[in-house]
Design an enzyme around this catalytic site. Structure first.
Site, PDB file in Angstrom:
ATOM      1  N   ARG A 271     -19.171  36.938 -56.006  1.00 26.63           N
ATOM      2  CA  ARG A 271     -19.128  37.653 -57.294  1.00 26.63           C
ATOM      3  C   ARG A 271     -20.411  38.422 -57.567  1.00 26.63           C
ATOM      4  NH1 ARG A 271     -16.355  33.981 -61.855  1.00 26.63           N
ATOM      5  NH2 ARG A 271     -18.380  32.999 -61.955  1.00 26.63           N
TER       6      ARG A 271
ATOM      7  N   SER B 233      -9.292  33.126 -64.152  1.00 29.01           N
ATOM      8  CA  SER B 233     -10.169  33.834 -63.216  1.00 29.01           C
ATOM      9  C   SER B 233      -9.383  34.880 -62.441  1.00 29.01           C
ATOM     10  CB  SER B 233     -10.797  32.839 -62.227  1.00 29.01           C
ATOM     11  OG  SER B 233     -11.547  31.888 -62.934  1.00 29.01           O
TER      12      SER B 233
ATOM     13  N   LYS C 277     -30.514  32.334 -53.076  1.00 32.01           N
ATOM     14  CA  LYS C 277     -30.839  30.912 -52.925  1.00 32.01           C
ATOM     15  C   LYS C 277     -29.599  30.093 -53.283  1.00 32.01           C
ATOM     16  CE  LYS C 277     -31.956  27.654 -55.453  1.00 32.01           C
ATOM     17  NZ  LYS C 277     -31.148  26.665 -54.737  1.00 32.01           N
TER      18      LYS C 277
ATOM     19  N   GLU D  23     -24.484  33.317 -65.875  1.00 34.38           N
ATOM     20  CA  GLU D  23     -23.154  32.681 -65.953  1.00 34.38           C
ATOM     21  C   GLU D  23     -23.410  31.187 -66.082  1.00 34.38           C
ATOM     22  OE1 GLU D  23     -20.255  34.098 -66.034  1.00 34.38           O
ATOM     23  OE2 GLU D  23     -20.713  36.141 -65.432  1.00 34.38           O
TER      24      GLU D  23
ATOM     25  N   GLU E 278     -20.398  19.079 -71.744  1.00 34.10           N
ATOM     26  CA  GLU E 278     -19.589  19.540 -70.616  1.00 34.10           C
ATOM     27  C   GLU E 278     -19.253  18.312 -69.766  1.00 34.10           C
ATOM     28  OE1 GLU E 278     -21.683  22.347 -68.123  1.00 34.10           O
ATOM     29  OE2 GLU E 278     -19.828  23.362 -67.560  1.00 34.10           O
TER      30      GLU E 278
ATOM     31  N   CYS F 135     -16.852  25.521 -64.564  1.00 35.93           N
ATOM     32  CA  CYS F 135     -17.388  25.959 -65.850  1.00 35.93           C
ATOM     33  C   CYS F 135     -16.267  26.350 -66.796  1.00 35.93           C
ATOM     34  CB  CYS F 135     -18.322  27.140 -65.634  1.00 35.93           C
ATOM     35  SG  CYS F 135     -17.537  28.441 -64.679  1.00 35.93           S
TER      36      CYS F 135
ATOM     37  N   GLY G 136     -24.996  28.664 -63.062  1.00 34.07           N
ATOM     38  CA  GLY G 136     -25.354  27.252 -63.057  1.00 34.07           C
ATOM     39  C   GLY G 136     -25.459  26.744 -64.479  1.00 34.07           C
TER      40      GLY G 136
HETATM   41  P1  NAD Z   1     -27.762  23.668 -61.799  1.00 35.47           P
HETATM   42  O1  NAD Z   1     -28.191  24.583 -62.884  1.00 35.47           O
HETATM   43  O2  NAD Z   1     -28.367  22.332 -61.727  1.00 35.47           O
HETATM   44  O3  NAD Z   1     -28.006  24.353 -60.388  1.00 35.47           O
HETATM   45  C1  NAD Z   1     -27.574  25.651 -60.113  1.00 35.47           C
HETATM   46  C2  NAD Z   1     -28.543  26.303 -59.165  1.00 35.47           C
HETATM   47  O4  NAD Z   1     -29.800  26.429 -59.802  1.00 35.47           O
HETATM   48  C3  NAD Z   1     -28.786  25.534 -57.860  1.00 35.47           C
HETATM   49  O5  NAD Z   1     -28.874  26.454 -56.811  1.00 35.47           O
HETATM   50  C4  NAD Z   1     -30.151  24.900 -58.114  1.00 35.47           C
HETATM   51  O6  NAD Z   1     -30.861  24.634 -56.948  1.00 35.47           O
HETATM   52  C5  NAD Z   1     -30.819  25.992 -58.904  1.00 35.47           C
HETATM   53  N1  NAD Z   1     -31.998  25.632 -59.696  1.00 35.47           N
HETATM   54  C6  NAD Z   1     -32.277  24.504 -60.357  1.00 35.47           C
HETATM   55  N2  NAD Z   1     -33.482  24.606 -60.965  1.00 35.47           N
HETATM   56  C7  NAD Z   1     -33.969  25.849 -60.690  1.00 35.47           C
HETATM   57  C8  NAD Z   1     -35.142  26.569 -61.033  1.00 35.47           C
HETATM   58  N3  NAD Z   1     -36.089  26.049 -61.814  1.00 35.47           N
HETATM   59  N4  NAD Z   1     -35.283  27.818 -60.546  1.00 35.47           N
HETATM   60  C9  NAD Z   1     -34.329  28.376 -59.757  1.00 35.47           C
HETATM   61  N5  NAD Z   1     -33.199  27.750 -59.403  1.00 35.47           N
HETATM   62  C10 NAD Z   1     -33.024  26.500 -59.875  1.00 35.47           C
HETATM   63  O7  NAD Z   1     -26.176  23.596 -61.936  1.00 35.47           O
HETATM   64  P2  NAD Z   1     -25.140  22.820 -60.988  1.00 35.47           P
HETATM   65  O8  NAD Z   1     -25.099  21.401 -61.406  1.00 35.47           O
HETATM   66  O9  NAD Z   1     -25.356  23.140 -59.561  1.00 35.47           O
HETATM   67  O10 NAD Z   1     -23.791  23.569 -61.395  1.00 35.47           O
HETATM   68  C11 NAD Z   1     -23.033  23.166 -62.470  1.00 35.47           C
HETATM   69  C12 NAD Z   1     -23.287  24.051 -63.676  1.00 35.47           C
HETATM   70  O11 NAD Z   1     -22.990  25.402 -63.367  1.00 35.47           O
HETATM   71  C13 NAD Z   1     -22.366  23.689 -64.819  1.00 35.47           C
HETATM   72  O12 NAD Z   1     -23.047  23.743 -66.040  1.00 35.47           O
HETATM   73  C14 NAD Z   1     -21.297  24.778 -64.764  1.00 35.47           C
HETATM   74  O13 NAD Z   1     -20.639  24.998 -65.974  1.00 35.47           O
HETATM   75  C15 NAD Z   1     -22.103  25.939 -64.328  1.00 35.47           C
HETATM   76  N6  NAD Z   1     -21.259  26.974 -63.727  1.00 35.47           N
HETATM   77  C16 NAD Z   1     -21.085  28.142 -64.407  1.00 35.47           C
HETATM   78  C17 NAD Z   1     -20.252  29.124 -63.886  1.00 35.47           C
HETATM   79  C18 NAD Z   1     -20.029  30.414 -64.613  1.00 35.47           C
HETATM   80  O14 NAD Z   1     -19.554  31.349 -64.007  1.00 35.47           O
HETATM   81  N7  NAD Z   1     -20.341  30.523 -65.898  1.00 35.47           N
HETATM   82  C19 NAD Z   1     -19.624  28.913 -62.651  1.00 35.47           C
HETATM   83  C20 NAD Z   1     -19.828  27.719 -61.987  1.00 35.47           C
HETATM   84  C21 NAD Z   1     -20.678  26.766 -62.538  1.00 35.47           C
END
Ligand code: NAD
Length: 401
Positions: A124, A365, A139, A215, A305, A249, A193
């Site tokens: 995406r 989606s 990353k 996102e 969540e 999400c 994330g």
């Molecule tokens: P997370 O935020 O813990 O991790 C996501 C990414 O961020 C990983 O690659 C992680 O290594 C990285 N990360 C963590 N700390 C960082 C920092 N300080 N700097 C840079 N990168 C960093 O989330 P997760 O547990 O992997 O994923 C689940 C979350 O993602 C849920 O909240 C879900 O709702 C959300 N999500 C959102 C969408 C969307 O499109 N809105 C889609 C999928 C997941």
């Protein structure tokens, strides 16, 4: 798996910066055709990619195949969008001069993706960035680097020039994002994330004033009105709740059901949830699909969540109450409404503070639609005609005539 250092990340950015000029100058048709070739390659290797994803992050192979097909559609969509990038021309309101706008790629980007959809959350961003003429450093989540590396390999095979896409797996996400976002050569950050990490990356974007797309997390309400087709609502609930085991999400988080149909809905949903196969004897962590009826509106499970197979049901009496409850969250990503009343459909779409509203469907989606949220679910859109705009700048040209 190599564990990338900050130096590796900076070298990846060096490569992206070095490739940016030539890549921006590459004909849009050529960029589109590279994406199209990657789409064909991914389709032909879909089973292998799905198996890799399943081994890497644990989702069922059938779900993984679904993600490969869905994620790959972003490459098809943006292969077609690459040749439709356009500005506009118009006469100045006072006459005497013309106004012209032209679109240019934003420049080198940094993408951070989560583990729950390791391929689709990449395509995406990568798809529109390639189409727009941007280079990038990616990353992936440290739990799922293999899927992203496989994807990068297929793009190379499809003809993507060196330096355009640079994947750096690491366990040092924080240090890496600080270093890259502190670098004034980086022009854009796109993150998928959690909301907490999203806030950190937005803060880090301030010094260099990078463009950002976020996102983030969701807390989707699934509203069932008294005039809904309850069986259809149960079907939709199964999809909205159980896609990716609830680790999405867009997952329905709170079921808001009119009091007159709540018991029927709960019984039918519990029967469907209870019939799912759970294999709890292997290694790992398991939780049985669960339906909770009579959950108070202000309980913690309605505020957080869940990210798992639990469906809490809260009842309501009036449409105003349903709207107030649905909007009573910091999040604003996906929402779902079941009703057979056309006027109510439009009212709900207008009144719900969400980036996306599904009407009588549990699956929203779609690569041709603008995916994204409001409030603490972030900003920016992925997919649709809007998706490529995240990677384009507008230059205005004043033309005296
Ligand atoms: P997370 O935020 O813990 O991790 C996501 C990414 O961020 C990983 O690659 C992680 O290594 C990285 N990360 C963590 N700390 C960082 C920092 N300080 N700097 C840079 N990168 C960093 O989330 P997760 O547990 O992997 O994923 C689940 C979350 O993602 C849920 O909240 C879900 O709702 C959300 N999500 C959102 C969408 C969307 O499109 N809105 C889609 C999928 C997941």
């Amino acid at each position: 798996m190599a564990d990338g250092s900050v130096t590796d990340a900076v070298e990846a950015l060096d490569a992206a910066v070095a490739a940016q000029g030539d890549w921006a100058a590459t004909a849009p048709r050529e960029r589109g055709e590279i994406l199209r070739s990657a789409f064909e390659l991914i389709a032909s290797r879909a089973d292998d990619l799905a198996m890799l994803m399943s081994l890497e992050m644990g989702k069922a192979v059938a779900e993984a195949k679904g993600e490969v097909a869905y994620g790959n559609e972003f490459f098809r969509w943006f292969s077609e969008e690459a040749v439709r990038i356009h500005g506009r021309g118009m006469q100045a309101p006072a006459g005497g001069s013309g106004l012209l706008t032209i679109k240019k790629p934003v420049g080198p980007c940094f993408f951070v993706t989560p583990w729950n959809f390791p391929l689709a959350m990449g395509t995406r961003k990568i798809g529109p960035a390639i189409a727009a003429g941007c280079t990038m450093v990616v990353k992936p989540a440290h739990q799922t680097p293999l899927t992203m590396l496989a994807l990068a390999g297929l793009l190379t095979e499809a003809g993507l020039p060196d330096g355009v896409l640079n994947v750096v797996p690491t366990t040092r996400a924080k240090e890496m994002s600080e270093a890259l976002q502190g670098d004034d050569r980086l022009r854009k950050v796109s993150f998928t994330g959690s909301t907490g990490v999203g806030r950190t990356l937005v803060r880090q974007s301030a010094d260099q004033l990078q463009r950002v797309s976020m996102e983030l997390g969701g807390n989707a309400p699934f509203v069932v009105f008294e005039d809904a087709d309850v069986d259809a609502a149960v079907d939709g609930a199964m999809t909205a709740k159980m896609r990716n085991m609830g680790e999405a999400c867009t997952a329905a988080n709170r079921f808001l059901v009119h009091a007159s149909v709540a018991e029927e809905f709960a019984e039918k949903l519990a029967a469907r949830m209870g019939a799912l196969t759970l294999v709890p004897d292997g290694p790992g962590f398991f939780y049985p699909p669960t339906v909770l009826l009579g959950v108070p509106a202000d309980s913690a499970i309605n505020a957080e969540e869940i990210f798992g197979p639990v469906a809490p049901i809260t009842t309501f009496e009036t449409e105003d109450e349903a709207v107030a409850r649905a909007n009573d969250t910091e999040y604003g990503l996906a929402s779902y409404v079941y009703t057979r009343d056309l006027s109510r459909t439009i009212r709900m779409a207008e009144r719900l503070e969400y980036g996306m509203v599904g009407i009588n469907t549990g699956l929203i989606s779609n690569p041709a639609a603008p995916f994204g949220g409001v409030k603490a679910s972030g900003f920016g859109r992925e997919g649709g005609f809007e998706g490529i705009e995240e990677y384009l700048e507008t230059t205005y040209v004043a033309l005296p005539v």
